[in-house]
Motif scaffolding. Structure first.
Motif, PDB file in Angstrom:
ATOM      1  N   ALA A  86      62.220  55.910  26.350  1.00 29.77           N
ATOM      2  CA  ALA A  86      63.054  55.034  27.169  1.00 29.77           C
ATOM      3  C   ALA A  86      64.475  54.978  26.630  1.00 29.77           C
ATOM      4  O   ALA A  86      65.451  55.003  27.389  1.00 29.77           O
ATOM      5  CB  ALA A  86      62.447  53.629  27.205  1.00 29.77           C
ATOM      6  N   SER A  87      64.617  54.888  25.310  1.00 27.51           N
ATOM      7  CA  SER A  87      65.948  54.851  24.711  1.00 27.51           C
ATOM      8  C   SER A  87      66.707  56.143  24.978  1.00 27.51           C
ATOM      9  O   SER A  87      67.883  56.119  25.363  1.00 27.51           O
ATOM     10  CB  SER A  87      65.821  54.618  23.202  1.00 27.51           C
ATOM     11  OG  SER A  87      67.091  54.679  22.587  1.00 27.51           O
ATOM     12  N   VAL A  88      66.046  57.274  24.774  1.00 30.62           N
ATOM     13  CA  VAL A  88      66.688  58.577  25.011  1.00 30.62           C
ATOM     14  C   VAL A  88      67.086  58.707  26.471  1.00 30.62           C
ATOM     15  O   VAL A  88      68.193  59.164  26.809  1.00 30.62           O
ATOM     16  CB  VAL A  88      65.741  59.724  24.598  1.00 30.62           C
ATOM     17  CG1 VAL A  88      66.308  61.080  25.051  1.00 30.62           C
ATOM     18  CG2 VAL A  88      65.521  59.712  23.090  1.00 30.62           C
ATOM     19  N   ARG A  89      66.215  58.303  27.354  1.00 28.83           N
ATOM     20  CA  ARG A  89      66.465  58.413  28.790  1.00 28.83           C
ATOM     21  C   ARG A  89      67.755  57.680  29.177  1.00 28.83           C
ATOM     22  O   ARG A  89      68.576  58.203  29.938  1.00 28.83           O
ATOM     23  CB  ARG A  89      65.274  57.834  29.555  1.00 28.83           C
ATOM     24  CG  ARG A  89      65.368  57.986  31.061  1.00 28.83           C
ATOM     25  CD  ARG A  89      64.188  57.291  31.720  1.00 28.83           C
ATOM     26  NE  ARG A  89      62.944  57.918  31.358  1.00 28.83           N
ATOM     27  CZ  ARG A  89      61.853  57.260  30.949  1.00 28.83           C
ATOM     28  NH1 ARG A  89      61.876  55.943  30.835  1.00 28.83           N
ATOM     29  NH2 ARG A  89      60.751  57.915  30.652  1.00 28.83           N
ATOM     30  N   HIS A  90      67.942  56.462  28.634  1.00 21.08           N
ATOM     31  CA  HIS A  90      69.096  55.654  29.020  1.00 21.08           C
ATOM     32  C   HIS A  90      70.371  56.010  28.251  1.00 21.08           C
ATOM     33  O   HIS A  90      71.471  55.880  28.797  1.00 21.08           O
ATOM     34  CB  HIS A  90      68.781  54.166  28.813  1.00 21.08           C
ATOM     35  CG  HIS A  90      67.785  53.625  29.786  1.00 21.08           C
ATOM     36  ND1 HIS A  90      68.062  53.430  31.115  1.00 21.08           N
ATOM     37  CD2 HIS A  90      66.484  53.255  29.612  1.00 21.08           C
ATOM     38  CE1 HIS A  90      66.989  52.946  31.730  1.00 21.08           C
ATOM     39  NE2 HIS A  90      66.025  52.833  30.832  1.00 21.08           N
ATOM     40  N   LEU A  91      70.245  56.431  27.005  1.00 28.48           N
ATOM     41  CA  LEU A  91      71.430  56.636  26.172  1.00 28.48           C
ATOM     42  C   LEU A  91      71.850  58.089  26.006  1.00 28.48           C
ATOM     43  O   LEU A  91      73.005  58.358  25.691  1.00 28.48           O
ATOM     44  CB  LEU A  91      71.194  56.035  24.775  1.00 28.48           C
ATOM     45  CG  LEU A  91      70.923  54.529  24.727  1.00 28.48           C
ATOM     46  CD1 LEU A  91      70.746  54.073  23.283  1.00 28.48           C
ATOM     47  CD2 LEU A  91      72.058  53.761  25.387  1.00 28.48           C
ATOM     48  N   ASP A  92      70.943  59.026  26.216  1.00 25.52           N
ATOM     49  CA  ASP A  92      71.254  60.426  25.928  1.00 25.52           C
ATOM     50  C   ASP A  92      71.199  61.334  27.140  1.00 25.52           C
ATOM     51  O   ASP A  92      71.308  62.553  27.005  1.00 25.52           O
ATOM     52  CB  ASP A  92      70.280  60.957  24.852  1.00 25.52           C
ATOM     53  CG  ASP A  92      70.372  60.170  23.558  1.00 25.52           C
ATOM     54  OD1 ASP A  92      71.371  60.326  22.843  1.00 25.52           O
ATOM     55  OD2 ASP A  92      69.443  59.377  23.285  1.00 25.52           O
ATOM     56  N   THR A  93      71.028  60.771  28.318  1.00 24.03           N
ATOM     57  CA  THR A  93      70.991  61.561  29.548  1.00 24.03           C
ATOM     58  C   THR A  93      71.772  60.813  30.629  1.00 24.03           C
ATOM     59  O   THR A  93      72.078  59.629  30.474  1.00 24.03           O
ATOM     60  CB  THR A  93      69.534  61.758  30.049  1.00 24.03           C
ATOM     61  OG1 THR A  93      69.074  60.540  30.648  1.00 24.03           O
ATOM     62  CG2 THR A  93      68.592  62.151  28.905  1.00 24.03           C
ATOM     63  N   PRO A  94      72.062  61.497  31.748  1.00 25.79           N
ATOM     64  CA  PRO A  94      72.779  60.830  32.850  1.00 25.79           C
ATOM     65  C   PRO A  94      71.853  60.018  33.756  1.00 25.79           C
ATOM     66  O   PRO A  94      72.180  59.746  34.917  1.00 25.79           O
ATOM     67  CB  PRO A  94      73.396  62.011  33.610  1.00 25.79           C
ATOM     68  CG  PRO A  94      72.462  63.145  33.373  1.00 25.79           C
ATOM     69  CD  PRO A  94      71.943  62.959  31.978  1.00 25.79           C
ATOM     70  N   TYR A  95      70.722  59.604  33.235  1.00 25.19           N
ATOM     71  CA  TYR A  95      69.715  58.901  34.041  1.00 25.19           C
ATOM     72  C   TYR A  95      70.292  57.674  34.746  1.00 25.19           C
ATOM     73  O   TYR A  95      70.102  57.486  35.949  1.00 25.19           O
ATOM     74  CB  TYR A  95      68.548  58.508  33.142  1.00 25.19           C
ATOM     75  CG  TYR A  95      67.447  57.752  33.834  1.00 25.19           C
ATOM     76  CD1 TYR A  95      66.631  58.364  34.787  1.00 25.19           C
ATOM     77  CD2 TYR A  95      67.202  56.414  33.520  1.00 25.19           C
ATOM     78  CE1 TYR A  95      65.601  57.662  35.401  1.00 25.19           C
ATOM     79  CE2 TYR A  95      66.168  55.709  34.132  1.00 25.19           C
ATOM     80  CZ  TYR A  95      65.373  56.333  35.080  1.00 25.19           C
ATOM     81  OH  TYR A  95      64.355  55.648  35.697  1.00 25.19           O
ATOM     82  N   ASP A  96      71.004  56.832  34.010  1.00 28.06           N
ATOM     83  CA  ASP A  96      71.543  55.606  34.613  1.00 28.06           C
ATOM     84  C   ASP A  96      72.541  55.919  35.719  1.00 28.06           C
ATOM     85  O   ASP A  96      72.575  55.245  36.759  1.00 28.06           O
ATOM     86  CB  ASP A  96      72.206  54.740  33.544  1.00 28.06           C
ATOM     87  CG  ASP A  96      71.190  54.119  32.587  1.00 28.06           C
ATOM     88  OD1 ASP A  96      69.977  54.270  32.831  1.00 28.06           O
ATOM     89  OD2 ASP A  96      71.606  53.499  31.601  1.00 28.06           O
TER      90      ASP A  96
END
Length: 232
Positions: free
Chosen positions: A186-196
């Motif tokens: 979850a952390s990687v998804r929000h902080l290390d990708t353009p997911y948001d």
């Protein structure tokens, strides 16, 4: 002596709050805010020898109970409810000093409860620190390449008490590999990708996750290799 209209469940002395203007049958004063019925006639509190008592409204059960315990003389105050067709308790009359003593006892209890809440808060805070440290250590064990600062940030976020996040689930509290990994993902998804940004642009959640899945896997693979401190 109370009126016959007063229900028997009110034991002891009973004082009424009249619904209409009533005058004392003894001293003729009125209208009376409170009265005692004696032989079918209304009496003011002074004539009923209750004038020195003070009124304590209902609402604080502990204060009411203690006031009556402290007071040598007390009375229940009732008022007739026309809609329900019954007398209802409005409070009590007690000695002023008795009320003061009861208030001091309640304040002492309140202070004791405050101190207990403070102790409990300190205990919970210490437990939270220990749990967060354990969660961060498990992240570092599963992902040795994850920076230590990042591991602690993920652990702190996932384990906030009352947040409902994965760290507070039964699996999270047990430090299961699945729960710890879910927090890292979850952390990687929000902080290390353009997911948001994808979500903000209107891309459906499942589609946004599909698009960034490879990027998440790259970060996790890099962190799984011991000795790497970053993804770069």
């Amino acid at each position: 002596m109370a009126s016959r209209a007063t229900p028997p469940r009110f034991t002891g002395l009973v004082v009424q709050q009249p619904l209409r203007d009533r005058h004392c049958a003894g001293c003729r004063r009125g209208p009376l805010p409170l009265l005692v019925m004696e032989n079918g006639l209304p009496r003011c509190l002074d004539c009923a020898d209750l004038g020195h008592l003070v009124f304590l409204p209902r609402g604080d059960t502990a204060l009411t109970r203690r006031s009556r315990e402290e007071s040598a003389l007390s009375a229940v105050v009732v008022r007739f409810n026309r809609r329900r067709g019954r007398y209802e308790r409005q409070g009590v009359l007690v000695e002023e000093e008795a009320l003061a003593r009861a208030e001091r006892r309640c304040l002492a209890d309140a202070e004791a409860r405050r101190r207990r809440r403070m102790r409990d808060a300190r205990r919970r805070a210490a437990e939270d620190v220990r749990f967060t440290e354990a969660f961060a250590a498990e992240i570092r064990r599963l992902f040795p390449g994850c920076p230590e600062v990042r591991a602690h940030a993920v652990a702190a976020h996932a384990s906030v008490r009352g947040s409902g996040r994965v760290g507070r689930s039964a699996a999270g509290r047990a430090l299961s590999e699945r729960a710890v990994t879910a927090a890292v993902v979850a952390s990687v998804r929000h902080l290390d990708t353009p997911y948001d940004r994808l979500l903000m642009s209107g891309v459906p959640r499942h589609e946004a996750r599909r698009r960034i899945a490879a990027a998440v896997e790259t970060v996790l693979r890099g962190w799984s290799e011991e000795g790497l401190g970053s993804t770069g």
